[in-house]
Design an enzyme around this catalytic site. Structure first.
Site, short mmCIF file in Angstrom:
data_model
loop_
_atom_site.label_atom_id
_atom_site.label_comp_id
_atom_site.label_asym_id
_atom_site.label_seq_id
_atom_site.Cartn_x
_atom_site.Cartn_y
_atom_site.Cartn_z
N GLU A 35 5.14 -0.96 -7.71
CA GLU A 35 5.55 -0.26 -6.48
C GLU A 35 6.48 -1.18 -5.74
OE1 GLU A 35 3.03 1.04 -3.29
OE2 GLU A 35 1.59 1.97 -4.64
N GLU A 49 -4.26 -0.88 -4.22
CA GLU A 49 -4.12 -1.92 -3.19
C GLU A 49 -5.43 -2.32 -2.53
OE1 GLU A 49 -0.92 -0.39 -0.69
OE2 GLU A 49 0.53 -1.09 -2.15
C1 LIG Z 1 -5.29 -1.18 3.61
O1 LIG Z 1 -5.68 -0.49 4.77
C2 LIG Z 1 -5.34 -1.09 6.01
C3 LIG Z 1 -5.71 -0.18 7.10
O2 LIG Z 1 -5.04 1.05 6.97
C4 LIG Z 1 -3.90 -1.45 6.18
O3 LIG Z 1 -3.74 -2.24 7.35
C5 LIG Z 1 -3.48 -2.20 4.98
O4 LIG Z 1 -2.10 -2.46 5.09
C6 LIG Z 1 -3.80 -1.38 3.74
N1 LIG Z 1 -3.24 -2.00 2.60
C7 LIG Z 1 -2.05 -1.70 2.24
C8 LIG Z 1 -1.51 -2.47 1.14
O5 LIG Z 1 -1.39 -0.83 2.71
#
Ligand SMILES: *[C@@H]1O[C@H](CO)[C@@H](O)[C@H](O)[C@H]1NC(C)=O
Ligand SMILES: *[C@@H]1O[C@H](CO)[C@@H](O)[C@H](O)[C@H]1NC(C)=O
Ligand SMILES: *[C@@H]1O[C@H](CO)[C@@H](O)[C@H](O)[C@H]1NC(C)=O
Ligand SMILES: *[C@@H]1O[C@H](CO)[C@@H](O)[C@H](O)[C@H]1NC(C)=O
Ligand SMILES: *[C@@H]1O[C@H](CO)[C@@H](O)[C@H](O)[C@H]1NC(C)=O
Length: 421
Positions: free
Chosen positions: A335, A204
């Site tokens: 996912e 991600e």
């Molecule tokens: C990537 O990290 C940030 C901070 O934790 C979060 O806000 C974001 O949702 C994350 N990406 C995913 C897909 O979880």
């Protein structure tokens, strides 16, 4: 017979075969490869239901690893996706040793130290060995957008230093070199193993993480360039295994039919990905995407609203099927999760059904639940715990006793098996 004659004879025979000799000659036996929009294994199409389990390499008992694979196999699972990263800070070391936490990278400065010991890569070795025994192939992910379990933010903080933004991970040459040093370690360790399904660049990846992004990243193609560079790097080390991004599948549609999508994070390039451009890269072999509308659109779904989270998911599935068709590459619903058992029974038949109807090559719910593990009760890290032999439950875990939901996936596995003849 001379080898040349044997080859010619086989080739003549193979005018009648369904498999393609170029492919058969180019990938070792037991390796999955791509042919057009299909995965291929030993000359046959390969479609699957898979499992996500980040905690499997964190188990301390080999027997519990075997139990997990046995339960996956009984569920019809053919592919497992797990974390190929586990990094800790030096300040966490004492606690990690005490709790027998698995870790691979130890950070005390800009140069991380590799742990090849029994609580390090030897645990990953065993996961791959057990996977092979149970006829399950593994997608291994090299880092994480989140800080959780030592994600890419560790590189940014230790190498980039104070003030470095999340997106310097994709551009700072010192950070890229450090990431590649880790990738090379794993690829060289396992490149001859047919237990590897594919390498995955990052879970991600986005412009921002726990740290903010700079303005240089969103809508810029920066992440696509990083995918291009890293996939080419891996290909230079390993010609035989497939490579994918690990992304959520955000689109970057510049002129959408529905203009409101220009303000939608999943479609407007703000996140950093561009699913179509990423999938077109020469060394990205197949597409992956994720679905979590409860996180993404919850405020828009209320009684009497014209927006449904479940419908949104179906649309997202169809849009990725179309994009994959255009790219003529396989696509995996890698996912997805939905809180609440009743919600799952309503939503998952529709999502899994849509993925199968659009002939997607893999369906992998987040996440697999194992029961009755011999592993002792323990907190793994954060709130992740094995209790009474049950693997961690983040509200998305599917255990066998959730019969209706579990059976959605065993039924889908049977369909995918029929599509693999
Ligand atoms: C990537 O990290 C940030 C901070 O934790 C979060 O806000 C974001 O949702 C994350 N990406 C995913 C897909 O979880
Ligand atoms: C790891 O250590 C670095 C450097 O001290 C620090 O900036 C960072 O917050 C730490 N990360 C975690 C998750 O402990
Ligand atoms: C759905 O509802 C929203 C908010 O009430 C509104 O702005 C939008 O135009 C509606 N969309 C359709 C297709 O009716
Ligand atoms: C089911 O989904 C709805 C809509 O997202 C949510 O409000 C509700 O909390 C969910 N139920 C459970 C038990 O999580
Ligand atoms: C299934 O097993 C899990 C884990 O032991 C448990 O929490 C849950 O209550 C059980 N029953 C159902 C219907 O989920």
């Amino acid at each position: 017979m001379t080898p040349r004659f044997v080859f010619a004879a086989l080739f003549a025979l193979c005018a009648l075969c369904t498999f393609d000799l170029t492919w058969a000659a180019s990938v070792p036996k037991g390796f999955v490869s791509v042919k057009g929009s299909q995965f291929q294994l030993n000359g046959r199409p390969f479609n699957f239901v898979g499992a996500n389990s980040y905690w499997l390499p964190l188990l301390t008992e080999k027997k519990a690893v075997d139990q997990t694979f046995k339960q996956m196999r009984a569920a019809g699972v053919k592919v497992l996706r797990t974390w190929g990263f586990n990094g800790i800070n030096g300040t966490e070391l004492a606690g990690a040793l005490e709790s027998d936490l698995t870790y691979y990278q130890l950070w005390n400065g800009p140069e991380w130290e590799l742990n090849e010991g029994p609580n390090g890569l030897q645990r990953m070795d065993y996961v791959l060995e057990a996977a092979a025994k149970h006829d399950i192939k593994v997608i291994l992910t090299f880092t994480n957008n989140w800080s959780a379990y030592g994600g890419l933010e560790f590189y940014v903080q230790w190498i980039g230093g104070a003030g470095a933004t999340h997106d310097t991970f994709y551009t700072d040459p010192r950070i890229v070199a450090s990431y590649q040093r880790y990738v090379k370690t794993l690829v060289n360790r396992y490149k001859d193993s047919p237990a590897i399904f594919a390498w995955e660049l990052a879970n991600e990846a986005r412009c921002r993480g726990d740290l903010p992004t700079s303005s240089a990243c969103p809508k810029s193609g920066m992440l696509t360039e990083w995918y291009r560079e890293q996939s080419a790097f891996i290909r230079s080390l390993d010609k035989n295994h497939m490579i994918t991004t690990g992304g959520e599948g955000h689109f970057f549609w510049k002129d959408p039919e529905d203009p409101t999508l220009l303000n939608d994070y999943n479609y407007n390039g703000e996140a950093g990905e561009d699913f179509d451009a990423d999938l077109a890269l020469p060394n990205i072999d197949f597409g992956v995407y994720h679905i979590y509308p409860q996180y993404w659109y919850a405020p828009r779904d209320y009684p009497s609203s014209n927006f449904s989270l479940a419908d949104w998911g179906v649309q997202w599935i169809k849009q990725h099927a179309e994009a994959a068709k255009k790219a003529n590459k396989p696509v995996v619903l890698e996912e997805f999760g939905y809180f609440g058992l009743n919600n799952k029974t309503q939503v998952f038949p529709r999502w899994v059904g849509a993925a199968l109807q659009t002939k997607q090559n893999g369906v992998m719910p987040w996440q697999f639940g194992a029961l009755d593990l011999v592993e002792p009760d323990r907190v793994i890290k954060y709130a992740d715990a094995i209790i009474d032999g049950d693997s961690p439950n983040d509200g998305h875990t599917i255990y066998k006793n959730q019969t209706f939901v579990y059976n959605i996936f065993t039924a889908a596995a049977a369909v995918q098996k029929l599509r693999s003849l």
